[in-house]
Write a protein that holds these residues in place. Structure first.
Motif, PDB file in Angstrom:
ATOM      1  N   GLY A   1     -12.835  16.139  24.851  1.00  0.00           N
ATOM      2  CA  GLY A   1     -12.177  14.862  24.589  1.00  0.00           C
ATOM      3  C   GLY A   1     -12.607  13.785  25.566  1.00  0.00           C
ATOM      4  N   GLU A   2     -12.862  14.167  26.807  1.00  0.00           N
ATOM      5  CA  GLU A   2     -13.311  13.214  27.828  1.00  0.00           C
ATOM      6  C   GLU A   2     -14.778  12.828  27.657  1.00  0.00           C
ATOM      7  OE1 GLU A   2     -12.607  14.899  31.664  1.00  0.00           O
ATOM      8  OE2 GLU A   2     -10.428  14.791  31.474  1.00  0.00           O
ATOM      9  N   THR A   3     -15.615  13.793  27.278  1.00  0.00           N
ATOM     10  CA  THR A   3     -17.058  13.540  27.203  1.00  0.00           C
ATOM     11  C   THR A   3     -17.464  12.859  25.902  1.00  0.00           C
ATOM     12  OG1 THR A   3     -17.582  15.710  26.246  1.00  0.00           O
ATOM     13  CG2 THR A   3     -17.583  15.528  28.663  1.00  0.00           C
ATOM     14  N   GLY A   4     -16.630  12.972  24.868  1.00  0.00           N
ATOM     15  CA  GLY A   4     -16.978  12.384  23.580  1.00  0.00           C
ATOM     16  C   GLY A   4     -17.850  13.286  22.728  1.00  0.00           C
ATOM     17  N   ASP A   5     -18.079  14.515  23.174  1.00  0.00           N
ATOM     18  CA  ASP A   5     -18.831  15.470  22.377  1.00  0.00           C
ATOM     19  C   ASP A   5     -17.905  16.031  21.300  1.00  0.00           C
ATOM     20  OD1 ASP A   5     -21.185  15.149  23.961  1.00  0.00           O
ATOM     21  OD2 ASP A   5     -20.253  16.378  25.508  1.00  0.00           O
ATOM     22  N   HIS A   6     -18.368  17.040  20.548  1.00  0.00           N
ATOM     23  CA  HIS A   6     -17.601  17.526  19.401  1.00  0.00           C
ATOM     24  C   HIS A   6     -17.564  19.053  19.397  1.00  0.00           C
ATOM     25  CE1 HIS A   6     -16.008  17.732  15.357  1.00  0.00           C
ATOM     26  NE2 HIS A   6     -16.997  18.518  15.011  1.00  0.00           N
ATOM     27  N   ILE A   7     -16.372  19.627  19.265  1.00  0.00           N
ATOM     28  CA  ILE A   7     -16.246  21.077  19.094  1.00  0.00           C
ATOM     29  C   ILE A   7     -16.332  21.363  17.610  1.00  0.00           C
ATOM     30  CG2 ILE A   7     -14.759  23.088  19.305  1.00  0.00           C
ATOM     31  CD1 ILE A   7     -13.619  21.938  21.812  1.00  0.00           C
ATOM     32  N   GLU A   8     -17.380  22.094  17.213  1.00  0.00           N
ATOM     33  CA  GLU A   8     -17.553  22.428  15.801  1.00  0.00           C
ATOM     34  C   GLU A   8     -16.763  23.668  15.414  1.00  0.00           C
ATOM     35  OE1 GLU A   8     -21.669  22.687  14.818  1.00  0.00           O
ATOM     36  OE2 GLU A   8     -21.986  20.559  15.178  1.00  0.00           O
ATOM     37  N   ILE A   9     -16.787  24.679  16.259  1.00  0.00           N
ATOM     38  CA  ILE A   9     -16.098  25.927  15.954  1.00  0.00           C
ATOM     39  C   ILE A   9     -15.324  26.364  17.195  1.00  0.00           C
ATOM     40  CG2 ILE A   9     -16.372  28.373  15.381  1.00  0.00           C
ATOM     41  CD1 ILE A   9     -18.976  27.644  13.965  1.00  0.00           C
ATOM     42  N   LEU A  10     -14.109  26.756  16.990  1.00  0.00           N
ATOM     43  CA  LEU A  10     -13.301  27.352  18.047  1.00  0.00           C
ATOM     44  C   LEU A  10     -12.739  28.640  17.476  1.00  0.00           C
ATOM     45  CD1 LEU A  10     -11.695  27.487  20.685  1.00  0.00           C
ATOM     46  CD2 LEU A  10     -10.023  25.992  19.650  1.00  0.00           C
ATOM     47  N   LYS A  11     -13.171  29.764  18.045  1.00  0.00           N
ATOM     48  CA  LYS A  11     -12.722  31.065  17.570  1.00  0.00           C
ATOM     49  C   LYS A  11     -12.123  31.816  18.751  1.00  0.00           C
ATOM     50  CE  LYS A  11     -15.533  34.566  16.868  1.00  0.00           C
ATOM     51  NZ  LYS A  11     -16.565  35.456  16.369  1.00  0.00           N
ATOM     52  N   GLN A  12     -10.934  32.344  18.557  1.00  0.00           N
ATOM     53  CA  GLN A  12     -10.259  33.065  19.632  1.00  0.00           C
ATOM     54  C   GLN A  12      -9.806  34.418  19.103  1.00  0.00           C
ATOM     55  OE1 GLN A  12      -7.194  30.791  21.496  1.00  0.00           O
ATOM     56  NE2 GLN A  12      -6.761  32.332  23.019  1.00  0.00           N
ATOM     57  N   ASP A  13     -10.085  35.466  19.880  1.00  0.00           N
ATOM     58  CA  ASP A  13      -9.563  36.787  19.555  1.00  0.00           C
ATOM     59  C   ASP A  13      -8.865  37.340  20.796  1.00  0.00           C
ATOM     60  OD1 ASP A  13     -11.611  37.872  21.219  1.00  0.00           O
ATOM     61  OD2 ASP A  13     -12.968  38.061  19.524  1.00  0.00           O
ATOM     62  N   ALA A  14      -8.519  38.601  20.784  1.00  0.00           N
ATOM     63  CA  ALA A  14      -7.761  39.187  21.886  1.00  0.00           C
ATOM     64  C   ALA A  14      -8.543  39.216  23.199  1.00  0.00           C
ATOM     65  CB  ALA A  14      -7.328  40.599  21.517  1.00  0.00           C
ATOM     66  N   GLU A  15      -9.875  39.211  23.125  1.00  0.00           N
ATOM     67  CA  GLU A  15     -10.693  39.372  24.331  1.00  0.00           C
ATOM     68  C   GLU A  15     -11.402  38.114  24.796  1.00  0.00           C
ATOM     69  OE1 GLU A  15     -13.322  42.561  23.457  1.00  0.00           O
ATOM     70  OE2 GLU A  15     -11.706  43.949  23.013  1.00  0.00           O
ATOM     71  N   SER A  16     -11.714  37.198  23.870  1.00  0.00           N
ATOM     72  CA  SER A  16     -12.533  36.055  24.264  1.00  0.00           C
ATOM     73  C   SER A  16     -12.257  34.828  23.402  1.00  0.00           C
ATOM     74  CB  SER A  16     -14.023  36.416  24.179  1.00  0.00           C
ATOM     75  OG  SER A  16     -14.358  36.736  22.847  1.00  0.00           O
ATOM     76  N   ILE A  17     -12.796  33.723  23.881  1.00  0.00           N
ATOM     77  CA  ILE A  17     -12.720  32.442  23.177  1.00  0.00           C
ATOM     78  C   ILE A  17     -14.148  31.950  23.006  1.00  0.00           C
ATOM     79  CG2 ILE A  17     -11.776  30.109  23.216  1.00  0.00           C
ATOM     80  CD1 ILE A  17      -9.826  31.235  25.437  1.00  0.00           C
ATOM     81  N   HIS A  18     -14.506  31.544  21.790  1.00  0.00           N
ATOM     82  CA  HIS A  18     -15.848  31.058  21.493  1.00  0.00           C
ATOM     83  C   HIS A  18     -15.762  29.592  21.065  1.00  0.00           C
ATOM     84  CE1 HIS A  18     -17.840  35.092  21.197  1.00  0.00           C
ATOM     85  NE2 HIS A  18     -16.558  35.425  21.171  1.00  0.00           N
ATOM     86  N   PHE A  19     -16.587  28.782  21.673  1.00  0.00           N
ATOM     87  CA  PHE A  19     -16.690  27.374  21.315  1.00  0.00           C
ATOM     88  C   PHE A  19     -18.110  27.088  20.871  1.00  0.00           C
ATOM     89  CE2 PHE A  19     -13.691  27.651  24.877  1.00  0.00           C
ATOM     90  CZ  PHE A  19     -12.602  26.975  24.382  1.00  0.00           C
ATOM     91  N   LEU A  20     -18.297  26.273  19.864  1.00  0.00           N
ATOM     92  CA  LEU A  20     -19.596  25.732  19.521  1.00  0.00           C
ATOM     93  C   LEU A  20     -19.468  24.225  19.665  1.00  0.00           C
ATOM     94  CD1 LEU A  20     -22.490  26.190  18.671  1.00  0.00           C
ATOM     95  CD2 LEU A  20     -21.759  26.010  16.299  1.00  0.00           C
ATOM     96  N   ILE A  21     -20.179  23.681  20.634  1.00  0.00           N
ATOM     97  CA  ILE A  21     -20.039  22.265  20.998  1.00  0.00           C
ATOM     98  C   ILE A  21     -21.322  21.540  20.645  1.00  0.00           C
ATOM     99  CG2 ILE A  21     -19.639  20.647  22.893  1.00  0.00           C
ATOM    100  CD1 ILE A  21     -18.334  23.105  24.384  1.00  0.00           C
ATOM    101  N   GLU A  22     -21.174  20.410  19.954  1.00  0.00           N
ATOM    102  CA  GLU A  22     -22.336  19.560  19.652  1.00  0.00           C
ATOM    103  C   GLU A  22     -22.358  18.406  20.650  1.00  0.00           C
ATOM    104  OE1 GLU A  22     -24.217  16.657  16.250  1.00  0.00           O
ATOM    105  OE2 GLU A  22     -22.398  17.760  15.800  1.00  0.00           O
ATOM    106  N   LYS A  23     -23.467  18.254  21.326  1.00  0.00           N
ATOM    107  CA  LYS A  23     -23.657  17.146  22.275  1.00  0.00           C
ATOM    108  C   LYS A  23     -23.853  15.859  21.507  1.00  0.00           C
ATOM    109  CE  LYS A  23     -24.798  15.104  26.172  1.00  0.00           C
ATOM    110  NZ  LYS A  23     -23.927  14.945  27.292  1.00  0.00           N
ATOM    111  N   ARG A  24     -23.114  14.814  21.869  1.00  0.00           N
ATOM    112  CA  ARG A  24     -23.253  13.516  21.183  1.00  0.00           C
ATOM    113  C   ARG A  24     -23.756  12.480  22.152  1.00  0.00           C
ATOM    114  NH1 ARG A  24     -18.453  13.275  16.850  1.00  0.00           N
ATOM    115  NH2 ARG A  24     -19.347  14.846  15.524  1.00  0.00           N
TER     116      ARG A  24
END
Length: 74
Positions: free
Chosen positions: A51-74
């Protein structure tokens, strides 16, 4: 678009968000960064950073062990 992977498993706050910020600074616009975290606070901290950088999170996936983000640089 180019894609990069950043595995931050095992790191605790604030390291995941600091390393994500550093990795994003080195990317060209349109590049994607996949970030994997195991710290539950990353689910709050990384979206706040994006939110601060102005980039974009395309995918946010969370399971019991980890959190996955796919971030697009803008």
């Amino acid at each position: 678009m180019p894609s990069h992977k950043l595995d931050l498993s095992g790191l605790k706050c604030p390291l995941p968000v600091l390393r994500t910020r550093k990795a994003l600074k080195g990317l060209a616009p349109g590049a994607r960064l996949e970030v994997i975290c195991t710290d539950p606070l990353a689910a709050i901290d990384v979206p706040h950073l994006i939110g601060e950088t102005g980039d974009h999170i395309e995918i946010l996936k969370q399971d019991a062990e980890s959190i996955h983000f796919l971030i697009e640089k803008r």
